[in-house]
Design an enzyme around this catalytic site. Structure first.
Site, PDB file in Angstrom:
ATOM      1  N   HIS A  62       0.869  -1.185   0.000  1.00  0.00           N
ATOM      2  CA  HIS A  62       0.000   0.000   0.000  1.00  0.00           C
ATOM      3  C   HIS A  62       0.904   1.233   0.000  1.00  0.00           C
ATOM      4  CE1 HIS A  62      -3.759  -2.252   0.597  1.00  0.00           C
ATOM      5  NE2 HIS A  62      -2.972  -3.101   1.249  1.00  0.00           N
ATOM      6  N   GLY A  68      -7.968   2.776   7.493  1.00  0.00           N
ATOM      7  CA  GLY A  68      -9.034   3.744   7.687  1.00  0.00           C
ATOM      8  C   GLY A  68     -10.293   3.138   8.271  1.00  0.00           C
ATOM      9  N   ARG A 162     -15.962  -6.501   4.351  1.00  0.00           N
ATOM     10  CA  ARG A 162     -15.693  -5.174   3.771  1.00  0.00           C
ATOM     11  C   ARG A 162     -15.792  -5.187   2.252  1.00  0.00           C
ATOM     12  NH1 ARG A 162      -9.961  -4.770   6.376  1.00  0.00           N
ATOM     13  NH2 ARG A 162     -10.243  -7.020   6.059  1.00  0.00           N
ATOM     14  N   HIS A 223      -3.397 -13.405   1.028  1.00  0.00           N
ATOM     15  CA  HIS A 223      -3.740 -13.611   2.440  1.00  0.00           C
ATOM     16  C   HIS A 223      -4.230 -15.038   2.677  1.00  0.00           C
ATOM     17  CE1 HIS A 223      -3.364  -9.352   2.283  1.00  0.00           C
ATOM     18  NE2 HIS A 223      -4.619  -9.080   1.954  1.00  0.00           N
ATOM     19  N   ASP A 282       2.105  -6.996   2.183  1.00  0.00           N
ATOM     20  CA  ASP A 282       0.996  -6.131   2.594  1.00  0.00           C
ATOM     21  C   ASP A 282       1.555  -4.888   3.285  1.00  0.00           C
ATOM     22  OD1 ASP A 282      -1.634  -5.353   2.728  1.00  0.00           O
ATOM     23  OD2 ASP A 282      -2.200  -6.690   4.362  1.00  0.00           O
ATOM     24  N   SER A 286      -3.035  -1.548   6.670  1.00  0.00           N
ATOM     25  CA  SER A 286      -3.462  -1.735   8.057  1.00  0.00           C
ATOM     26  C   SER A 286      -3.717  -3.219   8.292  1.00  0.00           C
ATOM     27  CB  SER A 286      -4.729  -0.929   8.357  1.00  0.00           C
ATOM     28  OG  SER A 286      -5.846  -1.480   7.692  1.00  0.00           O
TER      29      SER A 286
END
Length: 387
Positions: A62, A68, A162, A223, A282, A286
């Site tokens: 990222h 966030g 999400r 992941h 990653d 976050s």
């Protein structure tokens, strides 16, 4: 010109003791001991049989920050150049994640260009967790055709609270656009998928592939070591031709989580082709922790330093041959994403190199023929880095 002598070259295949010659950012010779002379500047570096391997490719970072989920103050920062180079990363693929709104595709492209200008090689995925996917030109297909740095689509979320609850038909359309855009644009156009801990796991990928008659090799879920159930699912996926990406790191925060090194070890033992296995960090994303009601209860930040730690664990703890361990962060991601001149030590390829000591600790790093780290000391910094 740079003449590296007495290097134990892992290209990532074990080439034994070799000399390597570099000119104008490219490797022009790999082979037996040689002598060079002439009316030009020549730097001679004797590695005294230390390991010389390709620069690491981190295919999931990222670069503009991530996160966030806990509000604006929980958005993670952009990555610095030195965070990449001191950890051996000379090529990076940037991505958006949960937040594809306050972090835009335009900013992602701009950050990738900045990192390129500062000294490393950079690429990006088009898209983010949710659909409709954010793009630069209005479509996945045209991004792949017209935007130089776009190499694929990602990270699109599946099996995660999400995500957009994407359907197999929607995923098939995205994969179809990526496939055709990649064909026309001369790219691989892989669909890089964030996989959460939802019970459906990888099922939607199989359904999408069947719906549109698209090979599983068009997809690269990541992941896949977040829990043992998903890790075991990945073995079948890899053996059927799909690409399996495990998130680097040797610390686990849940009893069901699996380290990247163990995941690669178990995948190889299960019969997954080594060429289908990769790890990524990653980095600067976050690392949210949710409770059983999907409420945010903790937050961490990913680091690109995890790549090397997982390579070390593969070699020392799980006794995976070094050339296989290195392939997961060099040759394999380069081949999967079609990164020309990257991931191998070969004549005519970019001079992206990492020097490792016997403990697989980084001593020096070269990107495009320029020393970024020398004998453990950073030599090149990003524009606004303090040094």
């Amino acid at each position: 010109m740079i003449h590296i002598k007495n290097a134990h070259v892992y290209a990532p295949e074990d080439k034994g003791i070799c000399d390597v010659v570099i000119e104008a950012g490219r490797i022009i010779y790999v082979g037996e001991k040689c002598e060079i002379s002439g009316p030009f500047n020549l730097e001679i570096v004797d590695l005294q049989e230390k390991y010389l391997c390709p620069g690491f490719i981190d295919q999931h970072v990222h670069i503009t920050g991530g996160g966030g989920e806990g509000g604006p103050e929980t958005s993670t920062p952009e990555i610095w150049l030195s965070e990449l180079t001191k950890n051996g990363v000379t090529t990076v693929i940037g991505c958006l994640g949960t937040d594809g709104v306050t972090r835009s595709m335009a900013r992602l492209y701009g950050k990738a260009k900045a990192l390129e200008n500062e000294g490393v090689s950079s690429y990006i995925y088009t898209g983010a967790y949710q659909i409709p996917l954010p793009t630069l030109t209005g479509s996945v297909k045209s991004d792949l055709i017209f935007i130089d740095k776009v190499v694929g689509v990602g990270e699109v979320a599946i099996s995660d609270h999400r995500s957009s609850g994407i359907s197999p038909e929607e995923l098939a359309r995205i994969a179809g656009e990526a496939r055709v855009g990649g064909m026309i644009g001369g790219k691989k156009g892989k669909v890089h998928l964030h996989v959460g801990d939802g019970k459906k796991g990888l099922k939607i990928i199989y359904d999408a592939a069947d719906y549109a008659d698209i090979p599983l090799s068009q997809f690269q879920p990541t992941h896949l070591n977040r829990n043992r159930r998903l890790m075991k699912e990945s073995f079948e996926f890899g053996m059927r031709g799909g690409y399996c990406d495990y998130t680097a790191g040797e610390e686990v925060y849940d009893e069901d989580e699996v380290t990247a090194a163990e995941a690669v070890y178990e995948a190889l033992k299960a019969g997954v082709p080594m060429d289908n296995l990769t790890i990524s960090s990653d980095g600067n994303g976050s690392l949210p922790v949710f409770d059983s009601q999907k409420r945010l209860v903790g937050l961490g930040v990913g680091s690109v330093s995890a790549l090397l730690k997982s390579v070390q664990a593969m070699f020392f703890k799980y006794k995976i041959p070094l050339e296989i361990a290195l392939s997961t962060v060099t040759k394999n991601p380069s081949t999967i994403h079609g990164l020309k001149g990257k991931g191998e030590i070969k004549e005519g390829w970019d001079a992206d190199l990492v020097v490792l000591n016997e403990n697989l600790e980084i001593e020096s790093v070269m990107a495009k023929g320029r020393w970024m780290v020398r004998k453990g000391v950073l030599e090149v910094f990003g524009t606004f880095e303090k040094h």
